[in-house]
Design a protein around this motif. Structure first.
Motif, mmCIF file in Angstrom:
data_model
loop_
_atom_site.group_PDB
_atom_site.id
_atom_site.type_symbol
_atom_site.label_atom_id
_atom_site.label_comp_id
_atom_site.label_asym_id
_atom_site.label_seq_id
_atom_site.Cartn_x
_atom_site.Cartn_y
_atom_site.Cartn_z
ATOM 1 N N GLN A 1 -33.564 32.902 15.416
ATOM 2 C CA GLN A 1 -34.301 33.714 16.386
ATOM 3 C C GLN A 1 -35.640 33.103 16.768
ATOM 4 O O GLN A 1 -36.174 33.411 17.838
ATOM 5 N N GLY A 2 -36.203 32.233 15.885
ATOM 6 C CA GLY A 2 -37.487 31.655 16.244
ATOM 7 C C GLY A 2 -38.230 31.084 15.040
ATOM 8 O O GLY A 2 -37.739 31.087 13.902
ATOM 9 N N LEU A 3 -39.437 30.582 15.304
ATOM 10 C CA LEU A 3 -40.313 29.990 14.284
ATOM 11 C C LEU A 3 -41.491 30.942 14.068
ATOM 12 O O LEU A 3 -42.115 31.405 15.031
ATOM 13 N N ARG A 4 -41.790 31.160 12.803
ATOM 14 C CA ARG A 4 -42.844 32.103 12.453
ATOM 15 C C ARG A 4 -43.806 31.466 11.446
ATOM 16 O O ARG A 4 -43.376 30.827 10.491
ATOM 17 N N TYR A 5 -45.112 31.667 11.707
ATOM 18 C CA TYR A 5 -46.127 31.173 10.764
ATOM 19 C C TYR A 5 -46.804 32.380 10.131
ATOM 20 O O TYR A 5 -47.443 33.193 10.815
ATOM 21 N N GLU A 6 -46.637 32.480 8.813
ATOM 22 C CA GLU A 6 -47.198 33.597 8.051
ATOM 23 C C GLU A 6 -48.447 33.110 7.313
ATOM 24 O O GLU A 6 -48.371 32.150 6.540
ATOM 25 N N THR A 7 -49.566 33.777 7.568
ATOM 26 C CA THR A 7 -50.828 33.398 6.938
ATOM 27 C C THR A 7 -51.757 34.603 6.907
ATOM 28 O O THR A 7 -51.591 35.564 7.681
ATOM 29 N N THR A 8 -52.714 34.527 6.010
ATOM 30 C CA THR A 8 -53.694 35.614 5.935
ATOM 31 C C THR A 8 -54.685 35.550 7.096
ATOM 32 O O THR A 8 -55.393 36.528 7.363
ATOM 33 N N ASN A 9 -54.755 34.411 7.769
ATOM 34 C CA ASN A 9 -55.633 34.245 8.923
ATOM 35 C C ASN A 9 -54.897 34.769 10.160
ATOM 36 O O ASN A 9 -54.013 34.111 10.717
ATOM 37 N N LYS A 10 -55.238 35.955 10.573
ATOM 38 C CA LYS A 10 -54.528 36.595 11.673
ATOM 39 C C LYS A 10 -54.658 35.829 12.977
ATOM 40 O O LYS A 10 -53.787 35.917 13.843
ATOM 41 N N ASP A 11 -55.703 35.075 13.144
ATOM 42 C CA ASP A 11 -55.885 34.329 14.390
ATOM 43 C C ASP A 11 -54.909 33.166 14.501
ATOM 44 O O ASP A 11 -54.622 32.692 15.614
ATOM 45 N N ASP A 12 -54.402 32.702 13.369
ATOM 46 C CA ASP A 12 -53.483 31.564 13.388
ATOM 47 C C ASP A 12 -52.008 31.994 13.304
ATOM 48 O O ASP A 12 -51.117 31.199 13.639
ATOM 49 N N ALA A 13 -51.716 33.179 12.832
ATOM 50 C CA ALA A 13 -50.322 33.637 12.690
ATOM 51 C C ALA A 13 -49.658 33.712 14.058
ATOM 52 O O ALA A 13 -50.277 34.129 15.054
ATOM 53 N N LYS B 1 -51.979 26.940 21.745
ATOM 54 C CA LYS B 1 -52.634 25.897 20.986
ATOM 55 C C LYS B 1 -51.642 25.108 20.145
ATOM 56 O O LYS B 1 -50.498 25.508 19.957
ATOM 57 N N GLN B 2 -52.145 24.035 19.634
ATOM 58 C CA GLN B 2 -51.333 23.122 18.826
ATOM 59 C C GLN B 2 -51.729 23.257 17.362
ATOM 60 O O GLN B 2 -52.895 23.420 17.033
ATOM 61 N N PHE B 3 -50.680 23.146 16.491
ATOM 62 C CA PHE B 3 -50.893 23.246 15.047
ATOM 63 C C PHE B 3 -50.488 21.922 14.406
ATOM 64 O O PHE B 3 -49.483 21.305 14.780
#
Length: 259
Positions: free
Chosen positions: A182-194, A222-224
């Motif tokens: 279904q997709g790519l997900r980034y899980e982090t405590t930094n809400k601005d980057d999730a 943006k790029q990660f």
């Protein structure tokens, strides 16, 4: 005269002797004679009867065969198939690719569609393979009773995850990249980057093995730049490979699994 007398006397003696001998012979007992065997008389041939031939009676007339429906015994009802034990499971396995080879716990079951009987309850590994498609490996929890299982080779499955570090211009943050069909997900405590993005919507998804870096660019975003916490480029490479395979299949028109 004398001669005549002598002749008569001699005659009388002869006659008397003859009579005596005859009486002696008759007085001896006779032995019973065995009667000769008499052959039985041959039966006399009978003259052919001149009476007119009689028509055969109804009792002697040949019987007419009865219809099969009257003479044939009724067919016994088919025996019911033995019911499966309530302590085991019956798995009916189908596939969207006919003839796929099906294995359960590395034991060959047959070509789909196929039924696996007497499977003990618990956790089992289902493996299916078909020419031209990636193998399907799934862990199934089996409970007693019948169950239908559908193996979908034309369905894109993806379930991969990796711990990463995202480098900022100043500092960094830790998180976890999770990829599904279904997709790519980034899980982090930094809400601005999730973030969460469909696989086909990614503008860039590249791995640099020498730099040990995974670059991800969101659509119009943006790029990660992700790295492995232990500096292991192999994990980044494997994660990138699995995601790219799924993206290629989606491009060909295969459907994404709802996992």
């Amino acid at each position: 005269m004398l001669l005549a007398f002598i002749a008569l006397l001699a005659l009388a003696v002869v006659i008397g002797t003859g009579v005596f001998l005859v009486s002696l012979v008759r007085s001896e007992p006779r032995q019973p004679s065995t009667p000769a065997a008499v052959a039985p008389a041959a039966p006399r041939p009978r003259a052919p009867s001149r009476e007119p031939a009689r028509a055969p009676s109804a009792a002697a007339a040949p019987r007419t065969a009865r219809p099969a429906s009257e003479t044939a015994p009724e067919a016994a009802p088919p025996e019911a198939a033995p019911e499966a034990s309530p302590d085991v499971a019956t798995l009916r396995i189908q596939s969207d690719v006919p003839g796929a080879q099906v294995f359960i716990d590395r034991q060959f079951i047959g070509a789909a569609p196929v039924t696996a009987e007497n499977i003990k309850p618990g956790t089992h590994q289902l493996h299916a393979s078909a020419e031209g498609f990636e193998s399907v490996v799934d862990t199934i929890d089996v409970t007693p009773g019948p169950r239908d299982i559908s193996v979908k080779f034309r369905e894109v499955r993806l379930n991969s995850a990796i711990d990463v570090i995202h480098k900022h211009a100043i500092g960094s943050c830790r998180g976890r990249l999770v990829a599904t069909a279904q997709g790519l997900r980034y899980e982090t405590t930094n809400k601005d980057d999730a973030f969460t993005a469909p696989l086909m919507a990614l503008e860039a998804f590249q791995v640099d093995y020498l730099e040990k870096n995974l670059k991800v660019k969101l659509p119009k975003g943006k790029q990660f730049n992700f790295t492995d916490p232990q500096g292991n480029a192999d994990r980044l490479f494997v994660f990138h490979r699995d995601v790219e395979k799924a993206r290629e299949r989606l491009k060909k028109g295969d459907t994404a699994a709802t996992n």
